[in-house]
Design a protein around this motif. Structure first.
Motif, PDB file in Angstrom:
ATOM      1  N   LYS A 234       0.708  -1.451  -0.198  1.00  0.00           N
ATOM      2  CA  LYS A 234      -0.066   0.208   0.142  1.00  0.00           C
ATOM      3  C   LYS A 234       1.083   0.978  -0.238  1.00  0.00           C
ATOM      4  O   LYS A 234       2.155   1.105  -0.245  1.00  0.00           O
ATOM      5  N   PRO A 235       0.440   2.153  -0.498  1.00  0.00           N
ATOM      6  CA  PRO A 235       1.312   4.034   0.296  1.00  0.00           C
ATOM      7  C   PRO A 235       1.757   4.089   1.026  1.00  0.00           C
ATOM      8  O   PRO A 235       1.019   3.616   2.426  1.00  0.00           O
ATOM      9  N   LYS A 236       3.447   4.643   0.394  1.00  0.00           N
ATOM     10  CA  LYS A 236       4.398   4.668   2.247  1.00  0.00           C
ATOM     11  C   LYS A 236       4.359   3.162   3.554  1.00  0.00           C
ATOM     12  O   LYS A 236       5.233   3.175   3.757  1.00  0.00           O
ATOM     13  N   SER A 237       4.164   2.222   2.566  1.00  0.00           N
ATOM     14  CA  SER A 237       4.846   1.054   2.717  1.00  0.00           C
ATOM     15  C   SER A 237       6.126   0.583   2.655  1.00  0.00           C
ATOM     16  O   SER A 237       6.742   1.421   1.864  1.00  0.00           O
ATOM     17  N   HIS A 238       6.646   0.261   3.599  1.00  0.00           N
ATOM     18  CA  HIS A 238       8.551  -0.088   3.719  1.00  0.00           C
ATOM     19  C   HIS A 238       8.549  -1.327   4.325  1.00  0.00           C
ATOM     20  O   HIS A 238       7.694  -1.487   5.246  1.00  0.00           O
ATOM     21  N   SER A 239      10.007  -1.663   4.547  1.00  0.00           N
ATOM     22  CA  SER A 239      10.239  -2.843   5.016  1.00  0.00           C
ATOM     23  C   SER A 239      10.194  -2.677   6.230  1.00  0.00           C
ATOM     24  O   SER A 239      11.108  -3.655   7.087  1.00  0.00           O
ATOM     25  N   GLY A 240      10.854  -1.345   6.835  1.00  0.00           N
ATOM     26  CA  GLY A 240      10.390  -1.133   8.403  1.00  0.00           C
ATOM     27  C   GLY A 240       9.380  -1.598   9.382  1.00  0.00           C
ATOM     28  O   GLY A 240       9.530  -1.154  10.094  1.00  0.00           O
ATOM     29  N   GLN A 241       8.062  -1.502   8.605  1.00  0.00           N
ATOM     30  CA  GLN A 241       7.013  -1.568   9.418  1.00  0.00           C
ATOM     31  C   GLN A 241       6.900  -3.203   9.740  1.00  0.00           C
ATOM     32  O   GLN A 241       7.545  -4.063   9.038  1.00  0.00           O
TER      33      GLN A 241
END
Length: 299
Positions: A75-82
């Protein structure tokens, strides 16, 4: 929680929700209307291929035929640090991929469980307000997905590959599909035809029949019209996991279609195992039959 779905079969979001939450069904709206939702240690992914989603988001999700990988975007603004993606990348979430290539179709085809090959943060995309943001790009392998996704909806396809070549039974998914097709086409010549016909609704054979918790393979009815037979097919060895599956389907037929008719079950597979035999010993309304494969070469 271990979830079981049939490769190549079609499910609506509601169908999947009832499998995940058999007591109460999926929570209303919320994440179930988005691209993915977590259910305990599973990640249910609803992927649009080549078409925008109903929310207006349009990601470049695709199956790369030449590399045999699915390219999927968060999804928009998703990244591996979440936390969710950390768990996915660490192997602590099981990603179940459902895909469609027509956004007017409320059902998604089940591709299977994905294995992450690589990921990259910072892929440009648009959010719901058409603002430029970034998201995570993941490349995954999903066994048999190249046989389930229509070849015309794949990218980087060799121009010499034809649709017929794509249907060569080189995968376990296609072997099971060919088994189903063979039984349907040769029903009049197999043992089951003595006592049963394939049930029809609206003059259509009841195969891949929707039950609200996934499609059953074949629904038959006795020639005296007193009994339904739910048939579940497995391409190789059937384990006791199939018992819960077929009992759900039988329950649906009993509660929604059978009326005063009896409902029985039949599992057809190449072989069984001890766990399945033990489970069948206390389920007299479910039987098991083996199929045999004959193969020969002629000049």
């Amino acid at each position: 929680m271990k979830l079981e779905f049939k490769k190549g079969s079609k499910y609506s979001r509601k169908d999947i929700g009832w499998i995940c939450y058999p007591e109460k069904g999926p929570p209303p709206r919320g994440n179930w209307e988005t691209g993915y939702v977590r259910v305990e240690d599973n990640l249910i992914i609803f992927m649009n291929i080549g078409v925008p989603g109903t929310t207006g988001h349009d990601f470049a999700n695709h199956y790369d035929h030449s590399k045999g990988v699915i390219v999927w975007y968060g999804k928009p603004k998703s990244h591996s640090g979440q936390p969710l993606f950390q768990k996915l990348l660490d192997g602590n979430l099981t990603p179940h991929f459902f895909a469609r290539w027509d956004n007017k179709d409320p059902q998604f085809s089940y591709l299977g469980i994905g294995n992450v090959v690589s990921f990259k943060d910072g892929h440009p995309c648009l959010d719901g307000n058409k603002n430029e943001v970034e998201t995570i790009e993941l490349k995954l392998t999903v066994e048999d997905s190249g046989e389930i996704i229509p070849i015309q909806n794949q990218t980087n396809v060799d121009k010499n590959i034809s649709l017929e070549n794509n249907l060569t039974p080189k995968s376990s998914f296609l072997l099971e599909k060919h088994l189903e097709d063979y039984i349907i086409k040769n029903w009049s010549n197999i043992e089951l035809n003595k006592n049963y016909d394939i049930h029809k609704e609206n003059n259509k054979l009841c195969t891949q029949y929707s039950t609200g918790s996934g499609p059953l393979d074949i629904l038959a009815i006795s020639k005296d019209q007193k009994e339904f037979l739910v048939i579940e097919l497995k391409k190789g060895r059937a384990s006791d996991i199939v018992m819960g599956q077929i009992q759900r389907y039988m329950g649906h037929i009993k509660n929604n279609l059978a009326g005063d008719k009896d409902v029985k079950g039949l599992i057809i597979a190449l072989e069984d195992d001890k766990n399945l035999r033990d489970a069948l010993s206390v389920a007299p309304n479910i039987k098991f039959m083996k199929y045999e494969v004959s193969f020969k070469l002629v000049e």
